[in-house]
Design a protein around this motif. Sequence first.
Motif: not given
Length: 131
Positions: A66-82
């Motif tokens: 279950r993805t909570k948040a996704v975004g790109v920072i510094g060219g890399r994809v960050f995903v917060e999930r459960l």
Amino acid sequence: MDDAAKIKVVTDMIDAWNATDWERVVALFAPDGVLHSVMSAPVVGHAAIRERLAVLSDGLESLDIRTKAVGVIGGRVFVERLDVFDVRGNHGEVPVVGILTIEDGLVTEWLEYYDRATLLSGMGLTADFAH
């Protein structure tokens, strides 16, 4: 690749995990791609990733990332999930942060941050599995 294309690769990867389509998961990694749960040794390359997936999916009855948040920072994809799963009659829910490097439409590095004790408990394990 632009940010939207990188996020699409990550979304495709999560969809493949939720479908337990392990060959699709492997195919979304670069041939020398790295899967690294940071509390254990990194796994490098398709054959090693396939072996890790076999260990992780042994006894897996259900999986819902279950993805909570996704975004790109510094060219890399960050995903917060459960990650919600059932394994051999045990139920687990593990909060995870993944950081993925995407190049040419493939994952070249995937770092995973989570509490390993919570994962093992959810899997009904009292000792670590092979990594």
